[in-house]
Design a protein around this motif. Structure first.
Motif: not given
Ligand code: TPP
Length: 556
Positions: A268-281
């Motif tokens: 549902e987020a309108d802004v996603l702040l990813a910090v030090g993460a790698r969008f793993d499956d």
């Protein structure tokens, strides 16, 4: 300059790098080096299998933030390190692995116990070296430690042919001079301002924090940013502890076995702040439908991660601590909003839960009890259901107190990593939460723990099966349990006793607390065997490849 042998130079390099312990096991080509170790004051822990040396160095590194060091002989010793090196590589852990090698004049001749370990480990090390001349030892060691711990940390391997450890050199420890290696430290101010604007304008922000926050020591900045923005925070498995699970803004873990409310919030987020993460499956599920409504900001020290798996709107390359500190200069206090209320409602509606039972020990109950009795323990895990329950049901609050093989998912990691963690932080209680399958993959290290008096505690959630794989068979393969039943062997209490450790067992819920109290009070390595039911499942679950919105809630 002092003249010394290559082996003595290696000891001197380790001393200068502040190494206080190495984990290893000798062999023929390493005899000169082991002889130098014999006359040094370097602490060496003799493991029973080299895989455990790599994991112990890794556990030491994760627990302390320093570089862990392991040592194995040529050929099979070196190849036994491979799983441990790959584990450290996938989770960005700084270790230096030293391997023996045959004499330089025999390299490439299929000499006895020759393996091309630099070739083999090329894709699983941040960098590796084959030293062909003893005079290169100081430079290579200095660079190896520098590369391992700077930028995105990772394993570095140094291959040491026997003759270079015998040859003499004039010892001089040079400064690092690597013009081609420039890990970014400064962040781009324009990108920071764009990120700050997006966060200030967001109505439904979510922060998604990974292991990079831990390695950059950025958890305080993360906490300040989240509370200033009133932005909910979800962490990956590697990021557990970077934001206190009990905080009202905490969403716990996201992804396949994340909380339902974390996954709903990301979707549902309108802004996603990813910090030090790698969008793993395991985090994103189906990429095409991941965070579909969100503008994505991605802070990462490794530029290769940006845009690797998902489209990123605002990339910020840099160290997480610097980047978050810079962001903090540009954001102001935001109010508690409807979005926060909605999340609280989801948290009430879909809590992590399990069905309690008076007759059968529930693994989740064991974790809750461990947390109650020992909230400041360093929790190390094996892989499988045990790992997910430890992530879900322990109240994490310290970034260096949760140690788990996330990227590679290495069964057998936990126990030796716990040994390394305990050596690095002896004042802490260190508990390996284990499955019976995983524990058997490095069970021989009970000898290492007993002989060296390293009082780690192992809590086996003993279901007699390869539980996580069996769970998938139950759900997706029509309960056809192909080769996932281990049976009730061995008797872990007897195994513990045979090694000289303390062995305890609980078969009923009423025995759990007593066993834990006795185990935690013990000053010896202790195996606590909790007999649980094989059908207990990890819930919730997003099936592999499904969207994060397709969340199954499973009863046992
Ligand atoms: C070295 C290795 N081999 C195989 C696997 C695949 N695998 C993932 S979880 C799992 C079962 C683990 O069983 P156990 O340690 O008993 O833990 P449980 O899931 O029952 O808690 C297996 C076989 C793996 N992750 N690592």
């Amino acid at each position: 300059m002092v003249r010394m042998t290559g082996a003595e130079a290696i000891i001197e390099c380790l001393r200068r790098e502040g190494v206080d312990v190495i984990f290893g096991l000798p062999g023929g080509v390493l005899l000169p080096l082991y002889d130098a170790i014999y006359s040094s004051d370097l602490r060496h822990i003799l493991v029973r299998h080299e895989q455990a040396a790599a994991h112990a160095a890794d556990g030491y590194a994760r627990a302390t933030g320093r570089v862990g060091v392991c040592l194995a002989t040529s050929g099979p010793g070196a190849t036994n390190l491979v799983t441990g090196i790959a584990t450290a590589y996938m989770d960005s852990v700084p270790i230096v692995a030293m391997t023996g090698q045959v004499n330089t004049n025999l390299i490439g001749k299929d000499a006895f116990q020759e393996a091309d370990i630099t070739g083999i480990t090329m894709p699983i090390t941040k960098h590796n070296y084959l030293i062909k001349n003893s005079k290169d030892i100081p430079r290579v060691f200095r660079e190896a430690f520098y590369i391992a711990r700077t930028g995105r940390p990772g394993p570095v391997l140094i291959d040491l042919p026997r003759d270079i450890t015998v040859d003499e050199l004039e010892f001089d420890y040079p400064e690092v001079n690597l013009p081609g290696y420039n890990p970014s430290t400064k962040v781009h101010q324009l990108q920071i301002r764009r990120a700050a604007e997006a966060l200030m304008a967001a109505e439904r922000p979510v922060i998604y924090a990974g292991g990079g926050v831990r390695y950059a020591n950025a958890h305080e900045e993360l906490f300040q940013l989240a509370t200033r923005l009133n932005a909910p925070v979800t962490t990956t498995l590697m990021g557990m502890g970077c934001f206190p699970t009990e905080h009202p803004l905490s969403l716990g873990m996201l992804g396949m076995h994340g909380t339902k409310y974390a996954n709903l919030a990301v979707q549902e987020a309108d802004v996603l702040l990813a910090v030090g993460a790698r969008f793993d499956d395991r985090v994103t599920g189906k990429i095409a439908s991941f965070a579909p409504k969100a503008r994505i900001i991605h802070i990462d020290v490794d530029p290769a991660e940006i845009g690797k798996n998902v489209r990123v709107d605002i990339p910020v390359v840099g160290d997480a601590k610097n980047a978050l500190a810079e962001l903090l200069k540009h954001v102001q206090q935001k109010p508690w909003t409807e979005w926060n209320e909605k999340i609280l409602m989801w948290k009430r509606e879909y809590p992590l839960r399990y069905v309690r039972d008076e007759n059968v020990i529930k693994p989740q109950f064991v974790i809750e009890k461990i947390c109650e009795l020992c909230p400041d323990a360093i929790i190390v895990t094996e892989v499988g259901q045990n790992q997910m329950w430890a992530a879900q049901f322990f109240k994490h609050k310290d970034p260096r107190n949760f140690i788990t093989s996330g990227g590679l998912g290495t069964m057998g990691y936990g126990f030796p990593a716990a040994i390394g963690a305990k050596i690095g932080r002896p004042e802490c209680e260190v508990i390996d939460i284990a499955g019976d399958g995983s524990f058997q993959m490095n069970i021989q290290e009970l000898a290492t723990a007993v002989v060296n008096d390293i009082p780690v505690k192992i809590a086996i959630l003993n279901n007699g099966v390869l539980g996580m794989v069996r769970q998938w068979q139950t759900l997706f393969f029509g309960r056809r349990y192909s080769h996932t039943t281990l049976g009730d062997v061995p008797d872990f209490v007897k195994v513990a006793e045979a090694y000289g450790a303390l062995g305890l067992r609980a078969t009923k819920p009423s025995e759990v607390e007593d066993v834990l109290k006795e185990g935690l009070a013990s000053d010896r390595p202790t195996v606590m065997d909790f007999v649980v039911h094989r059908d207990e499942k990890v819930s919730p679950m997003v099936p592999a490849g499904a969207s994060l919105s397709e969340i199954l809630e499973l009863d046992s």
